[in-house]
Design a protein around this motif. Structure first.
Motif, PDB file in Angstrom:
ATOM      1  N   PRO A 148      -8.265   3.545   1.166  1.00  0.00           N
ATOM      2  CA  PRO A 148      -7.258   4.689   0.642  1.00  0.00           C
ATOM      3  C   PRO A 148      -7.949   5.513  -0.442  1.00  0.00           C
ATOM      4  N   ALA A 149      -7.611   6.629  -0.715  1.00  0.00           N
ATOM      5  CA  ALA A 149      -8.056   7.235  -1.825  1.00  0.00           C
ATOM      6  C   ALA A 149      -7.561   6.901  -3.263  1.00  0.00           C
TER       7      ALA A 149
ATOM      8  N   ILE B 196       0.067  -0.003  -2.456  1.00  0.00           N
ATOM      9  CA  ILE B 196       0.548  -0.665  -1.378  1.00  0.00           C
ATOM     10  C   ILE B 196       0.483   0.386   0.074  1.00  0.00           C
ATOM     11  N   LEU B 197       0.116  -0.354   1.215  1.00  0.00           N
ATOM     12  CA  LEU B 197      -0.549   0.539   2.095  1.00  0.00           C
ATOM     13  C   LEU B 197       0.840   1.165   2.766  1.00  0.00           C
ATOM     14  N   ALA B 198       0.956   2.310   3.185  1.00  0.00           N
ATOM     15  CA  ALA B 198       2.319   2.923   3.403  1.00  0.00           C
ATOM     16  C   ALA B 198       1.911   3.235   5.193  1.00  0.00           C
TER      17      ALA B 198
ATOM     18  N   GLY C 158       2.635  -2.445   4.052  1.00  0.00           N
ATOM     19  CA  GLY C 158       3.118  -3.498   3.077  1.00  0.00           C
ATOM     20  C   GLY C 158       2.192  -4.063   2.337  1.00  0.00           C
ATOM     21  N   ASP C 159       0.821  -4.185   2.914  1.00  0.00           N
ATOM     22  CA  ASP C 159      -0.187  -4.891   2.217  1.00  0.00           C
ATOM     23  C   ASP C 159      -0.778  -4.169   0.938  1.00  0.00           C
ATOM     24  N   PRO C 160      -1.112  -5.251   0.133  1.00  0.00           N
ATOM     25  CA  PRO C 160      -2.007  -4.231  -1.029  1.00  0.00           C
ATOM     26  C   PRO C 160      -3.486  -3.792  -0.791  1.00  0.00           C
ATOM     27  N   VAL C 161      -3.721  -2.605  -1.211  1.00  0.00           N
ATOM     28  CA  VAL C 161      -5.119  -2.056  -0.711  1.00  0.00           C
ATOM     29  C   VAL C 161      -5.586  -1.617  -2.064  1.00  0.00           C
TER      30      VAL C 161
ATOM     31  N   ILE D  31      -5.148   7.220   6.168  1.00  0.00           N
ATOM     32  CA  ILE D  31      -4.792   5.918   5.198  1.00  0.00           C
ATOM     33  C   ILE D  31      -3.987   6.528   4.059  1.00  0.00           C
ATOM     34  N   ALA D  32      -2.841   5.829   3.916  1.00  0.00           N
ATOM     35  CA  ALA D  32      -1.876   6.346   2.933  1.00  0.00           C
ATOM     36  C   ALA D  32      -1.323   5.207   1.974  1.00  0.00           C
ATOM     37  N   ALA D  33      -1.551   5.228   0.677  1.00  0.00           N
ATOM     38  CA  ALA D  33      -0.919   4.141  -0.029  1.00  0.00           C
ATOM     39  C   ALA D  33      -0.213   4.870  -1.009  1.00  0.00           C
ATOM     40  N   ARG D  34       0.894   3.925  -1.487  1.00  0.00           N
ATOM     41  CA  ARG D  34       1.978   4.461  -2.462  1.00  0.00           C
ATOM     42  C   ARG D  34       1.760   3.154  -3.671  1.00  0.00           C
ATOM     43  N   SER D  35       2.072   3.843  -4.871  1.00  0.00           N
ATOM     44  CA  SER D  35       2.207   3.061  -6.082  1.00  0.00           C
ATOM     45  C   SER D  35       2.633   1.600  -5.806  1.00  0.00           C
TER      46      SER D  35
END
Length: 159
Positions: free
Chosen positions: A77-78, A82-84, A107-110, A150-154
């Motif tokens: 991810p950029a 947490i992988l969304a 839901g996994d950490p990235v 690929i999108a991750a949230r805080s």
């Protein structure tokens, strides 16, 4: 001590005593990860069979049946978090795409850190491609990466 040529790994054990360091053993083995698969795709040579032939005292067949390039790329991810979402956008047929494997689920950490190369580093997935030249393989990977979402949230976010 460790030295890594492209497809083989040499590992040794040493012990330090009153007379200084002493080599206990040196072993050659196949390199880990995707290296054997990439060599097979690019050359047609199965490194496992080569190693077995050598271990059995046979002369291995090292004649290449393929003339090309195989390459891989990890997708991250950029930003870390947490992988969304992770997906590949539909596109035209990709006969050069040999493998696309997702390593993480929603839901996994990235991690966005591209210096980390292990599976535990937070990479979301990877792809393996083939092409006649390394420039074309890089082009395939670049195009594929543009189509990977690929999108991750805080990690602190609750949504």
């Amino acid at each position: 001590m460790r030295h890594q040529p492209s497809a083989w790994e040499v590992v040794g054990r040493c012990r330090t005593g009153p007379q200084g360091p002493r080599v206990l053993e040196v072993n050659a083995r196949l390199a880990s990860g995707l290296i054997g698969y990439l060599v097979h795709l690019a050359t047609g040579i199965n490194l496992g069979t080569v190693a077995a032939d050598i271990a059995c005292g046979r002369v291995p067949l090292l004649e290449s049946s393929n003339r090309g390039t195989a390459a891989s790329r990890m997708f991250r991810p950029a930003t870390s978090g947490i992988l969304a979402e992770r997906r590949l956008l539909p596109d035209s047929p990709r006969p050069w795409l040999r493998r696309l494997l997702w390593l993480r689920d929603a839901g996994d950490p990235v991690a966005a850190n591209r210096l980390l190369t292990t599976q535990r580093s937070g990479a979301v997935g990877f792809a393996v491609v083939t092409a006649p030249t390394s420039a074309e393989a890089r082009g395939h990977l670049d195009g594929l990466e543009r189509n990977v979402i690929i999108a991750a949230r805080s990690a602190r976010s609750r949504t």
